[in-house]
Design an enzyme around this catalytic site. Sequence first.
Site, PDB file in Angstrom:
ATOM      1  CB  CYS A 171      -0.973   0.049   1.537  1.00 46.73           C
ATOM      2  SG  CYS A 171      -1.897   1.660   1.343  1.00 46.73           S
TER       3      CYS A 171
ATOM      4  CG  HIS B  14      -3.526  -1.424  -9.307  1.00 46.24           C
ATOM      5  ND1 HIS B  14      -3.984  -0.573  -8.439  1.00 46.24           N
ATOM      6  CD2 HIS B  14      -2.339  -1.814  -8.411  1.00 46.24           C
ATOM      7  CE1 HIS B  14      -3.515  -0.605  -7.332  1.00 46.24           C
ATOM      8  NE2 HIS B  14      -2.387  -1.401  -7.384  1.00 46.24           N
TER       9      HIS B  14
ATOM     10  CD  GLU C 292      -7.476   0.916  -1.506  1.00 45.64           C
ATOM     11  OE1 GLU C 292      -7.209   0.055  -1.111  1.00 45.64           O
ATOM     12  OE2 GLU C 292      -7.023   2.278  -1.363  1.00 45.64           O
TER      13      GLU C 292
ATOM     14  CB  CYS D  66      -5.276   3.970  -4.426  1.00 37.83           C
ATOM     15  SG  CYS D  66      -4.636   2.353  -4.694  1.00 37.83           S
TER      16      CYS D  66
ATOM     17  N   GLY E 171      -2.600   2.483  -6.951  1.00 36.39           N
ATOM     18  CA  GLY E 171      -3.209   2.519  -8.099  1.00 36.39           C
ATOM     19  C   GLY E 171      -2.975   4.105  -8.980  1.00 36.39           C
TER      20      GLY E 171
END
Length: 290
Positions: free
Chosen positions: A75, A169, A222, A231, A234
């Site tokens: 993350c 992703h 998410e 994100c 992302g």
Amino acid sequence: MDIGFTKMHGLGNDFILIADLGGEVELDEAAVRWFCDRHFGVGADGLILLRPPTVPDADLSMLYRNADGTTAEMCGNGARCFAKYAAERDIIARESRLIRVQTLGGVREVTLQRDALGDVESATVDMGVPRLHPEEIPSTLPGEQVFECPIETAAGTFEVTAVNMGNPHAVVWVDDVDEAPVETVGPLIETHEVFPERTNVEFAQVVEGPEGPERILLRVWERGVGETMACGTGACATLVASVLACLTGRESVVEVPGGELVVRWAEDEHVYLTGPAEEVFSGVVRVPEG
């Protein structure tokens, strides 16, 4: 069980951070869901455990859990919050400007930008080299790269570009990000059969300026969480997808609902993510059993 925690966020993408330097905190999926519940718990998009590293090239270990209790590999916004927490509590040397963070997606280096008092204002995360082959996403789609590949859903056909930035992703380009079907199409792509481990889903729009593309507008569904304010992984995946599609250069401002991130796909092929991290409050809670 009483547990101390700190609530943090990166552009509204919020986390519960628990220091577990003794390796004594074990939370099952139900406990993580309770922590992250915005009505009955503390409320967050995810939970982070800060632990000693288990590999020699890392300073600390970061275990990230989604709001639904599942484990995620990495993350980006969480890594910045993690680094700020460690730096401002002297878990690492106060003069240090670099933290090597062990994640399930590999060791990530975080460079700290400090103010005159030594507090962390922002941080840059080396997110590593993007992986593009279907097996690395992972995806069952054919070919050497999942680039604007059409997939069928109950809501119609959508073209996705898949990028793994330590976690999977699928980027979808839209004409108007404000009108993007994030809450309806997001879960359909997240759980689509071509993504055996599910995927995060990006709905992105390149905004044109007088001299060409200036920034990317982004909303993210998410995996295991739902739509979030920001994100980091992302944003990185979207910048990579935009470069592959010749929509932007290799550095761009990515605007998410919570604010702005700067993403750069450098000549060394690593992607670098820069943005703020904020502490909200700390406390102690008693986690319900069962």
